[in-house]
Design a protein around this motif. Structure first.
Motif, PDB file in Angstrom:
ATOM      1  N   LYS A  87      -3.423   1.015 -14.084  1.00 22.74           N
ATOM      2  CA  LYS A  87      -4.550   1.813 -14.587  1.00 22.74           C
ATOM      3  C   LYS A  87      -5.323   2.440 -13.428  1.00 22.74           C
ATOM      4  CE  LYS A  87      -5.119  -0.723 -18.930  1.00 22.74           C
ATOM      5  NZ  LYS A  87      -5.974  -1.676 -19.715  1.00 22.74           N
ATOM      6  N   GLU A  88      -5.440   1.714 -12.320  1.00 19.85           N
ATOM      7  CA  GLU A  88      -6.080   2.284 -11.131  1.00 19.85           C
ATOM      8  C   GLU A  88      -5.253   3.442 -10.579  1.00 19.85           C
ATOM      9  OE1 GLU A  88      -6.649  -0.858  -8.309  1.00 19.85           O
ATOM     10  OE2 GLU A  88      -7.956  -2.021  -9.636  1.00 19.85           O
ATOM     11  N   PHE A  89      -3.910   3.270 -10.614  1.00 24.16           N
ATOM     12  CA  PHE A  89      -3.017   4.335 -10.142  1.00 24.16           C
ATOM     13  C   PHE A  89      -3.163   5.568 -11.019  1.00 24.16           C
ATOM     14  CE2 PHE A  89       0.249   0.993  -8.483  1.00 24.16           C
ATOM     15  CZ  PHE A  89      -0.666   0.604  -7.507  1.00 24.16           C
ATOM     16  N   LEU A  90      -3.315   5.352 -12.349  1.00 27.36           N
ATOM     17  CA  LEU A  90      -3.449   6.472 -13.279  1.00 27.36           C
ATOM     18  C   LEU A  90      -4.699   7.286 -12.971  1.00 27.36           C
ATOM     19  CD1 LEU A  90      -2.340   7.879 -15.819  1.00 27.36           C
ATOM     20  CD2 LEU A  90      -3.798   6.337 -17.189  1.00 27.36           C
ATOM     21  N   ALA A  91      -5.770   6.598 -12.632  1.00 22.01           N
ATOM     22  CA  ALA A  91      -7.010   7.294 -12.283  1.00 22.01           C
ATOM     23  C   ALA A  91      -6.880   8.093 -11.011  1.00 22.01           C
ATOM     24  CB  ALA A  91      -8.152   6.275 -12.167  1.00 22.01           C
ATOM     25  N   GLU A 103       0.827  -1.209   0.000  1.00 22.01           N
ATOM     26  CA  GLU A 103       0.000   0.000   0.000  1.00 22.01           C
ATOM     27  C   GLU A 103       0.864   1.264   0.000  1.00 22.01           C
ATOM     28  OE1 GLU A 103      -3.699   1.965   2.529  1.00 22.01           O
ATOM     29  OE2 GLU A 103      -2.429   0.444   3.462  1.00 22.01           O
ATOM     30  N   ARG A 104       1.906   1.285   0.825  1.00 27.96           N
ATOM     31  CA  ARG A 104       2.787   2.461   0.886  1.00 27.96           C
ATOM     32  C   ARG A 104       3.543   2.645  -0.428  1.00 27.96           C
ATOM     33  NH1 ARG A 104       4.109   4.402   6.180  1.00 27.96           N
ATOM     34  NH2 ARG A 104       6.121   5.101   5.392  1.00 27.96           N
ATOM     35  N   VAL A 105       3.998   1.528  -1.010  1.00 29.12           N
ATOM     36  CA  VAL A 105       4.717   1.600  -2.284  1.00 29.12           C
ATOM     37  C   VAL A 105       3.775   2.067  -3.390  1.00 29.12           C
ATOM     38  CG1 VAL A 105       5.997   0.284  -4.022  1.00 29.12           C
ATOM     39  CG2 VAL A 105       6.428  -0.109  -1.580  1.00 29.12           C
ATOM     40  N   ALA A 106       2.519   1.605  -3.354  1.00 28.74           N
ATOM     41  CA  ALA A 106       1.528   2.038  -4.341  1.00 28.74           C
ATOM     42  C   ALA A 106       1.360   3.553  -4.296  1.00 28.74           C
ATOM     43  CB  ALA A 106       0.196   1.346  -4.087  1.00 28.74           C
ATOM     44  N   SER A 135       2.387   8.903  -6.771  1.00 29.61           N
ATOM     45  CA  SER A 135       2.932  10.260  -6.608  1.00 29.61           C
ATOM     46  C   SER A 135       3.848  10.688  -7.750  1.00 29.61           C
ATOM     47  CB  SER A 135       3.692  10.365  -5.280  1.00 29.61           C
ATOM     48  OG  SER A 135       4.922   9.641  -5.339  1.00 29.61           O
ATOM     49  N   ILE A 136       4.298   9.750  -8.578  1.00 27.52           N
ATOM     50  CA  ILE A 136       5.227  10.146  -9.657  1.00 27.52           C
ATOM     51  C   ILE A 136       4.503  10.845 -10.803  1.00 27.52           C
ATOM     52  CG2 ILE A 136       6.823   8.283  -9.084  1.00 27.52           C
ATOM     53  CD1 ILE A 136       5.913   6.815 -11.577  1.00 27.52           C
TER      54      ILE A 136
END
Length: 292
Positions: free
Chosen positions: A285-289, A242-245, A250-251
């Motif tokens: 893709k979830e991170f992109l959203a 979770e922390r790494v996600a 953040s990038i």
């Protein structure tokens, strides 16, 4: 013996003292990072110092980071500690092998070379406190002694050691930090200087079976030594998927979109504990959203 740190005072509060045994946490760091003997010695010394300096902080949420950057083959070290005796760290080049020094010991100073010591205290304020000094010897204990005197104006004596077995496992590790308070008198200072001459090797004392309390007894026994508390110490990393996600998110959108376009899962490695975290394209893709 489990790893722990002793906090104490002496000379009716004119001296504050810390001593630690850290064999297990240094051995864990060696196993995680597969460090060479000289890298184990360097990282082990800084982990020990970090653990003791961490418990000097006042609040549970405070974080201490010590960074060394040098022009030697190990290139640098990073250690992070909290106020509860938990510490983690890594060497930039963990497999460095160099000849022993003139005394036939692991050449930590040669591995680090010339460089800079940074101490960063994050206490939840808008900006963390950052103190910086040069490496005066590269042996780490002397460098931290110099740091305390010049950056924090606290006259201190730091002793650190890591003793290795023939099979390159950690035999002993530990250290002490003694600090003079502003009201320390000349007689106390002179007595402490004489006492310090009696301990030329922290690991020799520990290898005799002595405890951190007994180490402080040797250093401060005639100065009304008072043990205040004992804090367990351990190598501990708080990383998680979770922390790494959150770090990946953040990038930013552009970088995440580029990862998705490659249509391959990514793997992120934690420098501190060498854990690996994989994220597939659907997760990206979830991170992109979620990214800005």
């Amino acid at each position: 013996m489990s790893d722990y740190i002793v906090r104490a005072t002496a000379a009716k509060g004119q001296i504050r003292a810390f001593a630690a045994t850290t064999k297990n946490l240094v051995e864990k760091a060696r196993e995680i990072h597969n460090t060479s003997p000289v890298a184990t010695a360097a990282l082990g010394r800084l982990l020990t110092a970090g653990a003791m300096m961490g418990i000097m902080m006042k609040n549970d949420g405070d974080l201490l980071t010590i960074q060394i950057r040098g022009d030697g083959p190990i290139q640098g070290l990073t250690v992070t500690a909290d106020a509860k005796g938990r510490v983690k760290g890594y060497a930039f080049e963990p497999d460095v092998e160099i000849p022993a020094n003139a005394q036939g010991k692991l050449d930590v100073a040669g591995a680090l070379g010339n460089g800079i010591l940074n101490v960063i205290r994050d206490t939840g304020m808008k900006e963390p406190y950052v103190g910086q000094t040069i490496l005066v010897s590269g042996e780490i204990a002397e460098d931290l002694t110099y740091y305390f005197a010049t950056s924090e104006q606290v006259p201190s004596s730091v002793g650190l050691g890591v003793l290795m077995n023939r099979e390159n496992t950690v035999r002993q590790a530990g250290g002490f930090i003694l600090q003079l308070m502003p009201d320390a008198g000349d007689e106390i200072i002179a007595e402490l200087e004489e006492r310090l001459k009696q301990v030329t090797s922290v690991t020799s004392v520990l290898d005799e079976g002595k405890t951190p309390e007994q180490l402080l007894e040797i250093l401060l026994g005639d100065l009304n030594l008072e043990i205040l508390d004992r804090i367990p110490a351990e190598f501990s990393c708080n990383c998680s998927k979770e922390r790494v996600a959150k770090a990946v998110i953040s990038i930013g959108k552009k970088e995440i979109a580029e990862m998705i376009a490659e249509d391959n899962p990514i793997e992120v490695n934690c420098h501190f504990c060498n854990s690996h975290y994989q994220f597939d394209v659907n997760e990206l893709k979830e991170f992109l959203a979620a990214a800005r």
